[in-house]
Design an enzyme around this catalytic site. Structure first.
Site, PDB file in Angstrom:
ATOM      1  N   ASP A 106       7.834  24.969  57.779  1.00 28.84           N
ATOM      2  CA  ASP A 106       6.998  25.142  56.596  1.00 28.84           C
ATOM      3  C   ASP A 106       7.931  25.098  55.377  1.00 28.84           C
ATOM      4  O   ASP A 106       9.142  25.297  55.517  1.00 28.84           O
ATOM      5  CB  ASP A 106       6.269  26.485  56.690  1.00 28.84           C
ATOM      6  CG  ASP A 106       5.603  26.871  55.393  1.00 28.84           C
ATOM      7  OD1 ASP A 106       4.795  26.060  54.891  1.00 28.84           O
ATOM      8  OD2 ASP A 106       5.906  27.962  54.858  1.00 28.84           O
ATOM      9  N   ASP A 110       5.611  31.204  57.212  1.00 31.94           N
ATOM     10  CA  ASP A 110       5.542  32.538  56.598  1.00 31.94           C
ATOM     11  C   ASP A 110       4.127  32.988  56.309  1.00 31.94           C
ATOM     12  O   ASP A 110       3.917  34.094  55.826  1.00 31.94           O
ATOM     13  CB  ASP A 110       6.308  32.534  55.270  1.00 31.94           C
ATOM     14  CG  ASP A 110       5.588  31.722  54.205  1.00 31.94           C
ATOM     15  OD1 ASP A 110       5.297  30.540  54.479  1.00 31.94           O
ATOM     16  OD2 ASP A 110       5.298  32.266  53.130  1.00 31.94           O
TER      17      ASP A 110
HETATM   18 MG   LIG Z   1       4.626  28.908  53.411  1.00 36.06          MG
END
Ligand SMILES: [Mg+2]
Length: 264
Positions: A26, A205
């Site tokens: 990510d 996250d």
């Molecule tokens: Mg992120």
């Protein structure tokens, strides 16, 4: 200190050899520190170098998996055009450079954009980002309006839920193609060279990374969720992204050592 330790511990416990990984990353909050606005992020030069070295060390089995569009990713990581899934998988650039885009009704997205743009224009701090196949409504600068924005999106989407859905992320709501998600993108990559047969590792996250985490687990791989928000340590602010970057930077040499061609 807790967060930094937690991220480091989990990352260093990933199974080896590293050279057989397929690495999915990510971007915002994982590789890059979160900024007040989407355009406010910066890409450290060392990160660019690390990603290039990892591309080499993993035989190309590394991809960004982001909510950002491929255009935005290319601007951020220039001059590199990295293998990537953009807009939560609605568009992909494969390892051979070819692109795949989800078909959507642009007229419907335009209609939603117009309707919701009129609403959010009255809320200072909301940033609308039209990414072509999806639209993001960032409210980091207007956090108390979260519920009102969400209600408005639900109303606007109304009966159009066959084609689009609302995705809730870190201080952002997005209207995304219904069938696009990060997990589907990772599974597509894993069916293709140079990813096929490798152990998938996905680092993210956010709640929007959950589909990706589920996919790598299903494929006998490993999911790592780091925290998005920076914390104050004495006089310093540290982010999980800085821990991830530091850890990634150690991998190219570790791969070279595994392969026994570490010349020095
Ligand atoms: Mg992120």
């Amino acid at each position: 200190m807790e967060m930094r330790k937690a991220a480091e511990t989990v990352l260093s416990s990933l199974p080896r050899p590293i050279g057989t990984w397929a690495l999915f990353l990510d971007v915002d909050g994982t590789l890059l520190d979160i900024a007040p606005t989407p355009d406010g992020v910066g890409v450290p030069t060392e990160l660019r170098q690390t990603l290039s070295a990892l591309h080499h060390g993993l035989n190309g089995a590394i991809a960004l998996v982001s909510g950002r569009s491929l255009d935005q990713l290319d601007r951020l990581f220039a001059p590199n055009s990295l293998t990537a899934a953009g807009q939560h998988g609605a568009e992909m650039r494969l390892a051979n450079g070819s692109q795949v885009r989800t078909e959507i009704s642009r007229s419907l997205l335009d209609q939603l954009r117009g309707q919701l743009g009129n609403f959010t224009a009255r809320i200072p701090g909301v940033i609308i980002e039209d990414k072509g196949l999806s639209i993001a409504f960032h409210y980091r600068l207007a956090p108390r309006r979260s519920a009102a924005i969400h209600r408005q999106l639900i109303d606007a989407l109304g009966r159009q839920r066959a084609e689009f859905r609302i995705l809730r992320g870190n201080m952002v709501y997005e209207i995304v193609p219904k069938l696009a998600d990060k997990g589907t993108a990772i599974e597509s990559f894993m069916k293709m060279d140079p990813f096929i047969g490798r152990t998938p590792i996905f680092i993210g996250d956010d709640v929007t990374d959950e589909d990706g985490f589920a996919s790598v687990r299903k494929l006998q791989g490993y999911a790592v969720r780091v925290q998005s928000e920076p914390v104050q340590l004495g006089s310093k602010i540290v982010s999980a992204a800085s821990v991830v970057r530091g850890w990634l930077a150690t991998l190219p040499d570790a791969i070279a050592r595994e392969q026994g061609n570490f010349t020095n």
